[in-house]
Design a protein around this motif. Structure first.
Motif, short mmCIF file in Angstrom:
data_model
loop_
_atom_site.label_atom_id
_atom_site.label_comp_id
_atom_site.label_asym_id
_atom_site.label_seq_id
_atom_site.Cartn_x
_atom_site.Cartn_y
_atom_site.Cartn_z
N VAL A 69 25.96 -17.18 1.97
CA VAL A 69 26.86 -18.21 1.44
C VAL A 69 27.94 -17.59 0.56
O VAL A 69 29.12 -17.95 0.64
N LEU A 70 27.53 -16.62 -0.27
CA LEU A 70 28.50 -15.93 -1.14
C LEU A 70 29.57 -15.22 -0.32
O LEU A 70 30.75 -15.21 -0.70
N PHE A 71 29.19 -14.61 0.79
CA PHE A 71 30.13 -13.90 1.68
C PHE A 71 31.28 -14.83 2.07
O PHE A 71 32.46 -14.49 1.91
N ARG A 96 37.50 -18.41 -1.62
CA ARG A 96 38.01 -18.34 -2.98
C ARG A 96 39.25 -17.44 -3.06
O ARG A 96 40.14 -17.67 -3.87
N PHE A 97 39.31 -16.42 -2.22
CA PHE A 97 40.34 -15.39 -2.32
C PHE A 97 41.75 -15.93 -2.13
O PHE A 97 42.70 -15.43 -2.73
N ILE A 98 41.91 -16.99 -1.31
CA ILE A 98 43.27 -17.48 -1.05
C ILE A 98 43.80 -18.36 -2.18
O ILE A 98 44.96 -18.75 -2.17
N ASP A 99 42.93 -18.67 -3.15
CA ASP A 99 43.34 -19.41 -4.35
C ASP A 99 44.02 -20.74 -4.00
O ASP A 99 45.13 -21.03 -4.44
N HIS A 100 43.33 -21.52 -3.18
CA HIS A 100 43.82 -22.83 -2.76
C HIS A 100 42.86 -23.86 -3.34
O HIS A 100 41.75 -24.05 -2.85
N SER A 101 43.28 -24.58 -4.39
CA SER A 101 42.36 -25.42 -5.15
C SER A 101 41.76 -26.55 -4.32
O SER A 101 40.58 -26.86 -4.46
N GLU A 132 34.90 -6.34 -1.62
CA GLU A 132 33.88 -7.28 -2.10
C GLU A 132 32.97 -7.74 -0.97
O GLU A 132 31.74 -7.85 -1.14
N LEU A 133 33.54 -8.02 0.18
CA LEU A 133 32.74 -8.45 1.32
C LEU A 133 31.79 -7.35 1.79
O LEU A 133 30.65 -7.63 2.18
N SER A 134 32.25 -6.11 1.73
CA SER A 134 31.40 -4.98 2.13
C SER A 134 30.21 -4.84 1.19
O SER A 134 29.09 -4.55 1.62
N LYS A 135 30.44 -5.08 -0.10
CA LYS A 135 29.33 -5.04 -1.07
C LYS A 135 28.32 -6.14 -0.77
O LYS A 135 27.10 -5.91 -0.79
#
Length: 242
Positions: A142-144, A150-155, A117-120
């Motif tokens: 910012v999205l990068f 977001r990936f670590i799923d820590h709310s 995803e980061l490469s895209k």
């Protein structure tokens, strides 16, 4: 809108925004850019007229900006507060703290999908550079970083990021517009830094990540190792508790 100040905040970023969020986004970037000076008074009636909305969205916008400490609410309006260099530095300190925390989680996870995803996203950043589109570049930049967080799923970490994002987004947008005009050659370095981020995540290499943090946070380099050590100590403490 009046003719005196054009829109600064990109309209294409506001597709799903409420009327209040639209007003807040524009006022926020004007305040951060210094077009609305500290001490200025914002009148609900004047804002409603300028943005062609009712007073209800204006109130929503002012509440948002007050929660970000950019204004102080008063009867029928607000007063703009100063965004000092110290406060801007503190915003980047928090961002650095978040990203060091996140990487300590990533080293224990399967990051193959994240790397993809980061490469895209990085390819979209390169396209924005090619066409000299500062707004698209800022959006993808910012999205990068948000994708990593977001990936670590820590709310709670993501909640801190979401609270930080509006001001940080405006700071990045203003900076990138300036760089595209005055320091276009600097984008090779910026892309290389993001490639280093991806490689550090791919290899789960702390030394590479520290290097990439140094290069991306060049104003806070003295803090990187201290923050990194604190995250490793915290991580070990969590493991021992388990």
């Amino acid at each position: 809108m009046t003719d005196s100040i054009p829109y600064l905040y990109p309209e294409k970023w506001l597709n799903k925004a409420s009327a209040g969020e639209r007003v807040a986004s524009e006022l926020r970037i004007r305040i951060i850019a210094g077009l609305i000076e500290s001490g200025s008074k914002l009148s609900e009636n004047q804002m409603a007229t300028e943005f062609s909305v009712s007073r209800s969205p204006v109130r929503e916008a002012l509440k948002l900006l007050a929660s970000e400490n950019l204004i102080r609410l008063e009867r029928m309006g607000a007063v703009v507060l100063e965004l000092s260099e110290k406060e801007i530095q503190e915003i980047y300190d928090v961002r650095l703290l978040i990203e060091t925390f996140v990487f300590e989680r990533l080293v224990k996870m399967d990051t193959a999908e994240l790397v993809k995803e980061l490469s895209k996203t990085l390819e979209m950043m390169k396209i924005a550079i090619k066409y000299k589109d500062a707004d698209d570049f800022s959006y993808e930049d910012v999205l990068f970083h948000e994708t990593i967080i977001r990936f670590i799923d820590h709310s709670h970490i993501f909640m801190i990021w979401k609270n930080l994002k509006p001001t940080l987004e405006s700071l990045i947008l203003i900076s990138m517009r300036m760089r595209f005009k005055e320091k276009y050659d600097d984008f090779d370095r910026i892309i290389n830094n993001h490639e280093l981020y991806i490689e550090a995540i791919r290899q789960k290499d702390r030394d590479l990540m520290v290097e990439s943090l140094h290069k991306n946070f060049d104003d806070v380099q003295g803090s990187v190792e201290d923050l990194w050590r604190s995250q490793q100590i915290y991580s070990k403490g969590v493991e021992s508790d388990d």
